[in-house]
Design an enzyme around this catalytic site. Structure first.
Site, PDB file in Angstrom:
ATOM      1  N   SER A  47      21.040  30.430  51.527  1.00 55.10           N
ATOM      2  CA  SER A  47      20.113  31.433  50.993  1.00 55.10           C
ATOM      3  C   SER A  47      18.910  31.611  51.892  1.00 55.10           C
ATOM      4  O   SER A  47      18.214  30.650  52.222  1.00 55.10           O
ATOM      5  CB  SER A  47      19.588  30.983  49.622  1.00 55.10           C
ATOM      6  OG  SER A  47      20.595  31.049  48.674  1.00 55.10           O
ATOM      7  N   HIS A  93      21.715  36.919  50.840  1.00 60.21           N
ATOM      8  CA  HIS A  93      22.894  36.562  51.629  1.00 60.21           C
ATOM      9  C   HIS A  93      23.457  37.805  52.308  1.00 60.21           C
ATOM     10  O   HIS A  93      23.761  38.791  51.633  1.00 60.21           O
ATOM     11  CB  HIS A  93      23.982  35.955  50.739  1.00 60.21           C
ATOM     12  CG  HIS A  93      23.678  34.548  50.328  1.00 60.21           C
ATOM     13  ND1 HIS A  93      24.157  33.450  50.993  1.00 60.21           N
ATOM     14  CD2 HIS A  93      22.921  34.065  49.335  1.00 60.21           C
ATOM     15  CE1 HIS A  93      23.714  32.347  50.416  1.00 60.21           C
ATOM     16  NE2 HIS A  93      22.959  32.698  49.405  1.00 60.21           N
ATOM     17  N   HIS A 144      29.523  31.918  46.417  1.00 64.70           N
ATOM     18  CA  HIS A 144      29.370  30.712  45.591  1.00 64.70           C
ATOM     19  C   HIS A 144      30.390  30.734  44.459  1.00 64.70           C
ATOM     20  O   HIS A 144      30.659  31.796  43.895  1.00 64.70           O
ATOM     21  CB  HIS A 144      27.978  30.678  44.962  1.00 64.70           C
ATOM     22  CG  HIS A 144      26.862  30.689  45.950  1.00 64.70           C
ATOM     23  ND1 HIS A 144      26.451  31.835  46.576  1.00 64.70           N
ATOM     24  CD2 HIS A 144      26.078  29.690  46.408  1.00 64.70           C
ATOM     25  CE1 HIS A 144      25.450  31.541  47.396  1.00 64.70           C
ATOM     26  NE2 HIS A 144      25.204  30.254  47.320  1.00 64.70           N
ATOM     27  N   TYR A 187      29.898  30.134  41.488  1.00 70.43           N
ATOM     28  CA  TYR A 187      29.336  30.713  40.258  1.00 70.43           C
ATOM     29  C   TYR A 187      29.465  32.235  40.214  1.00 70.43           C
ATOM     30  O   TYR A 187      29.262  32.840  39.174  1.00 70.43           O
ATOM     31  CB  TYR A 187      27.875  30.291  40.040  1.00 70.43           C
ATOM     32  CG  TYR A 187      26.892  30.743  41.096  1.00 70.43           C
ATOM     33  CD1 TYR A 187      26.565  32.083  41.282  1.00 70.43           C
ATOM     34  CD2 TYR A 187      26.255  29.803  41.909  1.00 70.43           C
ATOM     35  CE1 TYR A 187      25.661  32.483  42.247  1.00 70.43           C
ATOM     36  CE2 TYR A 187      25.346  30.195  42.875  1.00 70.43           C
ATOM     37  CZ  TYR A 187      25.055  31.542  43.035  1.00 70.43           C
ATOM     38  OH  TYR A 187      24.161  31.927  43.992  1.00 70.43           O
ATOM     39  N   GLU A 188      29.786  32.873  41.351  1.00 69.29           N
ATOM     40  CA  GLU A 188      29.923  34.333  41.339  1.00 69.29           C
ATOM     41  C   GLU A 188      31.228  34.758  40.677  1.00 69.29           C
ATOM     42  O   GLU A 188      31.335  35.873  40.179  1.00 69.29           O
ATOM     43  CB  GLU A 188      29.850  34.881  42.765  1.00 69.29           C
ATOM     44  CG  GLU A 188      28.478  34.680  43.412  1.00 69.29           C
ATOM     45  CD  GLU A 188      28.496  35.015  44.900  1.00 69.29           C
ATOM     46  OE1 GLU A 188      28.864  36.146  45.248  1.00 69.29           O
ATOM     47  OE2 GLU A 188      28.140  34.131  45.702  1.00 69.29           O
ATOM     48  N   ALA A 237      19.839  26.098  50.513  1.00 65.65           N
ATOM     49  CA  ALA A 237      18.518  25.915  49.911  1.00 65.65           C
ATOM     50  C   ALA A 237      18.714  24.992  48.718  1.00 65.65           C
ATOM     51  O   ALA A 237      19.729  25.086  48.022  1.00 65.65           O
ATOM     52  CB  ALA A 237      17.957  27.246  49.458  1.00 65.65           C
ATOM     53  N   MET A 266      23.473  24.669  44.498  1.00 65.58           N
ATOM     54  CA  MET A 266      24.632  25.334  43.896  1.00 65.58           C
ATOM     55  C   MET A 266      25.737  25.660  44.908  1.00 65.58           C
ATOM     56  O   MET A 266      26.547  26.556  44.672  1.00 65.58           O
ATOM     57  CB  MET A 266      24.167  26.629  43.205  1.00 65.58           C
ATOM     58  CG  MET A 266      23.064  26.424  42.181  1.00 65.58           C
ATOM     59  SD  MET A 266      22.514  27.990  41.496  1.00 65.58           S
ATOM     60  CE  MET A 266      21.049  27.472  40.580  1.00 65.58           C
ATOM     61  N   SER A 267      25.758  24.950  46.033  1.00 66.75           N
ATOM     62  CA  SER A 267      26.760  25.297  47.058  1.00 66.75           C
ATOM     63  C   SER A 267      27.192  24.043  47.815  1.00 66.75           C
ATOM     64  O   SER A 267      27.055  22.918  47.332  1.00 66.75           O
ATOM     65  CB  SER A 267      26.163  26.314  48.035  1.00 66.75           C
ATOM     66  OG  SER A 267      25.136  25.722  48.801  1.00 66.75           O
ATOM     67  N   ASN A 295      11.767  24.045  46.617  1.00 62.57           N
ATOM     68  CA  ASN A 295      10.987  23.804  45.393  1.00 62.57           C
ATOM     69  C   ASN A 295      11.218  22.383  44.903  1.00 62.57           C
ATOM     70  O   ASN A 295      12.211  21.754  45.273  1.00 62.57           O
ATOM     71  CB  ASN A 295      11.425  24.778  44.280  1.00 62.57           C
ATOM     72  CG  ASN A 295      12.918  24.691  44.002  1.00 62.57           C
ATOM     73  OD1 ASN A 295      13.729  25.245  44.748  1.00 62.57           O
ATOM     74  ND2 ASN A 295      13.290  23.959  42.975  1.00 62.57           N
ATOM     75  N   HIS A 332      14.978  32.229  41.595  1.00 65.76           N
ATOM     76  CA  HIS A 332      15.689  32.741  42.775  1.00 65.76           C
ATOM     77  C   HIS A 332      14.693  33.352  43.765  1.00 65.76           C
ATOM     78  O   HIS A 332      14.845  33.219  44.982  1.00 65.76           O
ATOM     79  CB  HIS A 332      16.746  33.764  42.336  1.00 65.76           C
ATOM     80  CG  HIS A 332      17.664  34.198  43.437  1.00 65.76           C
ATOM     81  ND1 HIS A 332      18.355  33.305  44.234  1.00 65.76           N
ATOM     82  CD2 HIS A 332      18.007  35.434  43.893  1.00 65.76           C
ATOM     83  CE1 HIS A 332      19.078  33.973  45.128  1.00 65.76           C
ATOM     84  NE2 HIS A 332      18.876  35.259  44.941  1.00 65.76           N
TER      85      HIS A 332
HETATM   86  N1  HPA Z   1      18.283  23.977  41.753  1.00 66.93           N
HETATM   87  C1  HPA Z   1      19.495  24.439  42.156  1.00 66.93           C
HETATM   88  N2  HPA Z   1      19.653  25.165  43.245  1.00 66.93           N
HETATM   89  C2  HPA Z   1      18.566  25.425  43.991  1.00 66.93           C
HETATM   90  C3  HPA Z   1      17.292  24.972  43.634  1.00 66.93           C
HETATM   91  C4  HPA Z   1      17.146  24.198  42.457  1.00 66.93           C
HETATM   92  O1  HPA Z   1      16.042  23.768  42.061  1.00 66.93           O
HETATM   93  N3  HPA Z   1      16.438  25.409  44.584  1.00 66.93           N
HETATM   94  C5  HPA Z   1      17.185  26.109  45.497  1.00 66.93           C
HETATM   95  N4  HPA Z   1      18.469  26.122  45.135  1.00 66.93           N
END
Ligand code: HPA
Length: 260
Positions: free
Chosen positions: A21, A52, A74, A76-77, A104, A199-200, A223, A235
């Site tokens: 990302s 993306h 991903h 989840y898509e 990310a 998530m990847s 984060n 996001h």
């Molecule tokens: N959680 C899941 N996926 C992420 C996060 C998160 O805090 N930050 C960036 N991708």
């Protein structure tokens, strides 16, 4: 021969890098680029989410021929954990030996803040999915010890140190998404030994090992994960903070490639 192998013609990259990302700008650092939109490569999933792109860029990074994939799909898509299988199979067929995955991620450690970069040493699959489910044959019982190749990890640490950048190290937890985690889930990940969550990457690592590719992986921390010091990730924040760290990530990757 796959369409990718045919399109590469005389170019012979041995390393491929999948950009996470908001790290797409790293593809701009590739010199003498040959750009192939995913739409022109059979089985390559065209990403549907913002942050993306969907293109493969072949050219020189750190003076070495590489294939950079700007954008991934991903699970989840679509619910399909094996959505990247055709991509990884095509990379293998085209002669790729090393796959570098980037993403990310949220940090599980207050001392690892937004902007940090983490070398993945191992992972925890908390998604309940596996991209090899439904595949038959003994080759699907893939050993996952040292899935993140120790020699490549050493090379990545050297690359960061040569660039005078600090590289954190830790365990990446795969959470399916697309909703973010609850604070209770984050406390659980901390207890079971996680360092970052995202998530990847994990399904791609499993697929890459299945195809005999060596794997290295880096997370950009965008984060603190949900609930840590009151964090509530979004996001938007992922895209914004990921883009800020792209330069440092690009420097580490160029050094890593130069050292191949
Ligand atoms: N959680 C899941 N996926 C992420 C996060 C998160 O805090 N930050 C960036 N991708």
């Amino acid at each position: 021969m796959s369409e990718l192998a045919r399109r590469l013609q005389s170019r012979k990259p041995k390393t491929a890098i999948i950009l996470g990302s908001s790290l797409g700008s790293i593809a701009d650092a590739v010199k003498d680029p040959l750009v192939i939109p995913y739409g022109e490569l059979p089985g390559f999933p065209v990403p549907k989410i913002s942050g993306h792109a969907g293109k493969l860029v072949v050219g020189k990074l750190g003076g070495k021929e590489v294939a950079v994939l700007a954008g991934r799909a991903h699970p989840y898509e679509s619910g399909n954990a094996a959505v990247m299988r055709p991509v990884i199979a095509a990379l293998k067929d085209a002669g790729i030996e090393t796959l570098v995955l980037t993403n990310a991620a949220g940090s599980l450690k207050p001392e690892m803040q937004s902007g940090a970069i983490m070398l993945i040493t191992d992972h925890i699959n908390y998604s309940g999915m596996n991209p090899l489910i439904g595949q038959h044959g003994d080759e699907n019982f893939v050993p996952m010890t040292d899935a993140y190749d120790p020699a490549l990890r050493d090379r990545m640490l050297r690359a960061a140190s040569d660039e005078e950048l600090h590289l954190h190290q830790g365990v990446y937890c795969w959470y399916s998404g697309p909703s973010f985690e609850t604070p209770a889930e984050i406390r659980m990940f901390q207890i079971v030994g996680g360092t970052a969550v995202g998530m990847s990457t994990v399904p791609e690592t499993i697929l890459a090992r299945r195809y005999g590719l060596r794997v290295a992986a880096l997370s950009v921390i965008t984060n603190l994960a949900a609930g840590i010091e009151g964090a509530s990730p979004s996001h938007e924040e992922t895209k914004r903070e990921g883009a800020k760290a792209a330069d440092n990530m690009s420097r580490i990757l160029a050094r890593f490639c130069a050292d191949a």
